[in-house]
Design a protein around this motif. Structure first.
Motif, PDB file in Angstrom:
ATOM      1  N   GLU A   1       0.827  -1.212   0.000  1.00  0.00           N
ATOM      2  CA  GLU A   1       0.000   0.000   0.000  1.00  0.00           C
ATOM      3  C   GLU A   1       0.862   1.263   0.000  1.00  0.00           C
ATOM      4  O   GLU A   1       0.628   2.191  -0.769  1.00  0.00           O
ATOM      5  CB  GLU A   1      -0.860   0.011   1.266  1.00  0.00           C
ATOM      6  N   ILE A   2       1.884   1.266   0.872  1.00  0.00           N
ATOM      7  CA  ILE A   2       2.756   2.447   0.995  1.00  0.00           C
ATOM      8  C   ILE A   2       3.548   2.664  -0.292  1.00  0.00           C
ATOM      9  O   ILE A   2       3.591   3.771  -0.825  1.00  0.00           O
ATOM     10  CB  ILE A   2       3.727   2.315   2.200  1.00  0.00           C
ATOM     11  N   ILE A   3       4.166   1.592  -0.812  1.00  0.00           N
ATOM     12  CA  ILE A   3       5.051   1.809  -1.961  1.00  0.00           C
ATOM     13  C   ILE A   3       4.285   2.103  -3.254  1.00  0.00           C
ATOM     14  O   ILE A   3       4.816   2.725  -4.156  1.00  0.00           O
ATOM     15  CB  ILE A   3       6.089   0.664  -2.165  1.00  0.00           C
ATOM     16  N   PHE A   4       3.023   1.679  -3.315  1.00  0.00           N
ATOM     17  CA  PHE A   4       2.241   2.023  -4.508  1.00  0.00           C
ATOM     18  C   PHE A   4       1.793   3.483  -4.456  1.00  0.00           C
ATOM     19  O   PHE A   4       1.594   4.118  -5.471  1.00  0.00           O
ATOM     20  CB  PHE A   4       1.040   1.084  -4.693  1.00  0.00           C
ATOM     21  N   ALA A   5       1.661   4.008  -3.221  1.00  0.00           N
ATOM     22  CA  ALA A   5       1.202   5.390  -3.072  1.00  0.00           C
ATOM     23  C   ALA A   5       2.364   6.386  -3.067  1.00  0.00           C
ATOM     24  O   ALA A   5       2.183   7.558  -3.344  1.00  0.00           O
ATOM     25  CB  ALA A   5       0.406   5.525  -1.781  1.00  0.00           C
ATOM     26  N   ASP A   6       3.564   5.887  -2.741  1.00  0.00           N
ATOM     27  CA  ASP A   6       4.696   6.800  -2.561  1.00  0.00           C
ATOM     28  C   ASP A   6       5.934   6.271  -3.288  1.00  0.00           C
ATOM     29  O   ASP A   6       6.534   5.287  -2.885  1.00  0.00           O
ATOM     30  CB  ASP A   6       4.975   6.946  -1.058  1.00  0.00           C
ATOM     31  N   ASN A   7       6.306   6.978  -4.336  1.00  0.00           N
ATOM     32  CA  ASN A   7       7.414   6.521  -5.180  1.00  0.00           C
ATOM     33  C   ASN A   7       8.753   6.519  -4.458  1.00  0.00           C
ATOM     34  O   ASN A   7       9.589   5.648  -4.698  1.00  0.00           O
ATOM     35  CB  ASN A   7       7.488   7.389  -6.438  1.00  0.00           C
ATOM     36  N   SER A   8       8.960   7.488  -3.538  1.00  0.00           N
ATOM     37  CA  SER A   8      10.255   7.538  -2.845  1.00  0.00           C
ATOM     38  C   SER A   8      10.407   6.343  -1.899  1.00  0.00           C
ATOM     39  O   SER A   8      11.505   5.826  -1.701  1.00  0.00           O
ATOM     40  CB  SER A   8      10.435   8.860  -2.102  1.00  0.00           C
ATOM     41  N   ALA A   9       9.275   5.882  -1.343  1.00  0.00           N
ATOM     42  CA  ALA A   9       9.310   4.691  -0.474  1.00  0.00           C
ATOM     43  C   ALA A   9       9.683   3.468  -1.309  1.00  0.00           C
ATOM     44  O   ALA A   9      10.471   2.619  -0.894  1.00  0.00           O
ATOM     45  CB  ALA A   9       7.951   4.477   0.176  1.00  0.00           C
ATOM     46  N   LYS A  10       9.102   3.412  -2.503  1.00  0.00           N
ATOM     47  CA  LYS A  10       9.374   2.291  -3.415  1.00  0.00           C
ATOM     48  C   LYS A  10      10.859   2.278  -3.797  1.00  0.00           C
ATOM     49  O   LYS A  10      11.509   1.230  -3.802  1.00  0.00           O
ATOM     50  CB  LYS A  10       8.497   2.438  -4.656  1.00  0.00           C
ATOM     51  N   GLN A  11      11.367   3.472  -4.090  1.00  0.00           N
ATOM     52  CA  GLN A  11      12.773   3.598  -4.490  1.00  0.00           C
ATOM     53  C   GLN A  11      13.699   3.148  -3.364  1.00  0.00           C
ATOM     54  O   GLN A  11      14.653   2.403  -3.585  1.00  0.00           O
ATOM     55  CB  GLN A  11      13.055   5.059  -4.825  1.00  0.00           C
ATOM     56  N   TRP A  12      13.411   3.617  -2.138  1.00  0.00           N
ATOM     57  CA  TRP A  12      14.235   3.249  -0.982  1.00  0.00           C
ATOM     58  C   TRP A  12      14.232   1.733  -0.797  1.00  0.00           C
ATOM     59  O   TRP A  12      15.263   1.118  -0.587  1.00  0.00           O
ATOM     60  CB  TRP A  12      13.688   3.931   0.289  1.00  0.00           C
ATOM     61  N   LEU A  13      13.032   1.147  -0.885  1.00  0.00           N
ATOM     62  CA  LEU A  13      12.896  -0.298  -0.686  1.00  0.00           C
ATOM     63  C   LEU A  13      13.697  -1.068  -1.738  1.00  0.00           C
ATOM     64  O   LEU A  13      14.442  -1.993  -1.414  1.00  0.00           O
ATOM     65  CB  LEU A  13      11.418  -0.702  -0.742  1.00  0.00           C
ATOM     66  N   ASN A  14      13.551  -0.645  -3.006  1.00  0.00           N
ATOM     67  CA  ASN A  14      14.284  -1.309  -4.098  1.00  0.00           C
ATOM     68  C   ASN A  14      15.798  -1.229  -3.909  1.00  0.00           C
ATOM     69  O   ASN A  14      16.511  -2.200  -4.134  1.00  0.00           O
ATOM     70  CB  ASN A  14      13.901  -0.713  -5.450  1.00  0.00           C
ATOM     71  N   GLU A  15      16.275  -0.058  -3.477  1.00  0.00           N
ATOM     72  CA  GLU A  15      17.723   0.123  -3.275  1.00  0.00           C
ATOM     73  C   GLU A  15      18.274  -0.827  -2.219  1.00  0.00           C
ATOM     74  O   GLU A  15      19.437  -1.193  -2.260  1.00  0.00           O
ATOM     75  CB  GLU A  15      18.027   1.572  -2.851  1.00  0.00           C
ATOM     76  N   HIS A  16      17.425  -1.219  -1.271  1.00  0.00           N
ATOM     77  CA  HIS A  16      17.884  -2.118  -0.209  1.00  0.00           C
ATOM     78  C   HIS A  16      17.601  -3.588  -0.509  1.00  0.00           C
ATOM     79  O   HIS A  16      18.371  -4.464  -0.128  1.00  0.00           O
ATOM     80  CB  HIS A  16      17.268  -1.702   1.136  1.00  0.00           C
ATOM     81  N   MET A  17      16.488  -3.833  -1.194  1.00  0.00           N
ATOM     82  CA  MET A  17      16.108  -5.223  -1.494  1.00  0.00           C
ATOM     83  C   MET A  17      16.925  -5.806  -2.658  1.00  0.00           C
ATOM     84  O   MET A  17      17.374  -6.948  -2.604  1.00  0.00           O
ATOM     85  CB  MET A  17      14.619  -5.302  -1.868  1.00  0.00           C
ATOM     86  N   HIS A  18      17.067  -5.019  -3.731  1.00  0.00           N
ATOM     87  CA  HIS A  18      17.660  -5.564  -4.959  1.00  0.00           C
ATOM     88  C   HIS A  18      19.065  -6.155  -4.791  1.00  0.00           C
ATOM     89  O   HIS A  18      19.306  -7.258  -5.272  1.00  0.00           O
ATOM     90  CB  HIS A  18      17.632  -4.523  -6.091  1.00  0.00           C
ATOM     91  N   PRO A  19      19.990  -5.458  -4.094  1.00  0.00           N
ATOM     92  CA  PRO A  19      21.327  -6.067  -3.938  1.00  0.00           C
ATOM     93  C   PRO A  19      21.276  -7.403  -3.191  1.00  0.00           C
ATOM     94  O   PRO A  19      21.965  -8.358  -3.556  1.00  0.00           O
ATOM     95  CB  PRO A  19      22.104  -5.018  -3.134  1.00  0.00           C
TER      96      PRO A  19
END
Length: 200
Positions: free
Chosen positions: A75-93
């Motif tokens: 819900e949060i990451i679909f509503a907020d792009n910066s949250a999505k970006q932060w999550l991706n930067e930590h999850m992807h590696p």
């Protein structure tokens, strides 16, 4: 090691297809499964994510057993792009490291890397060929609703966030048509399995 990337939009039937390849003894490295494993209860990454979202979004993402509440996070990451970006930067590696380690450990003639965002996240760079499971968008909606019982708007948002069907097909080396019944998949998988064995 020959790596075949396999992808497709939500509800396209990736798992059904990879199960058929597994029946031929092929190892499937699944990015979705790995994405869940790296945030298992007690993992340092999960603690870091929970702490960040508690601080910045005033949201507790963990249930009483320490599991990640995915629906809240989604819900949060679909509503907020910066949250999505932060999550991706930590999850992807973390996901990428685990993918590489599992690909290296695979002991089948070739190995499949299954990822819904294979092309979007550049994971196709790890693959010699890209196999796309293709179905029309209307069918994606219908199958996903039957499977997950979620609102149509949520599925449409996920489809919109993924690469378009046309773009995916342009980037495909091989295509499996999953617009019919499951039986129609078997000969398609059989044909590609033989083709991939010939590459080895």
């Amino acid at each position: 090691m020959i790596v075949i990337g396999i992808t497709g939009g939500i509800g396209s039937g990736k798992t059904t297809v990879t199960n058929l390849f597994q029946a031929h003894g092929i190892v499937v490295v699944d990015a979705d499964v790995i994405a869940r494993e790296v945030v298992e209860p007690g993992s340092p990454l999960l603690a870091h994510i929970a702490e960040y979202f508690a601080k910045h979004y005033n949201t507790d993402l963990l249930d009483t057993s320490g599991q990640l509440i995915r629906s809240k996070l989604r819900e949060i990451i679909f509503a907020d792009n910066s949250a999505k970006q932060w999550l991706n930067e930590h999850m992807h590696p973390a996901i990428r490291d685990e993918i590489l380690s599992q690909l290296k450990a695979a002991k089948s003639p070739y190995v499949m890397l299954s990822a819904p965002l294979l092309l979007e996240n550049g994971l196709d760079k790890l693959c010699q060929r890209v196999l796309v499971i293709d179905i029309p968008e209307a069918l994606q909606l219908e199958r996903t609703q039957q499977r997950d019982g979620v609102a149509q708007s949520q599925i449409e948002a996920i489809i919109a966030a993924q690469m378009s069907r046309e773009e995916r097909l342009i980037k495909a080396d091989d295509i499996i048509d999953n617009s019919r019944d499951t039986q129609s998949l078997t000969p398609q998988v059989e044909h590609l399995h033989q083709q991939y064995l010939s590459l080895v």
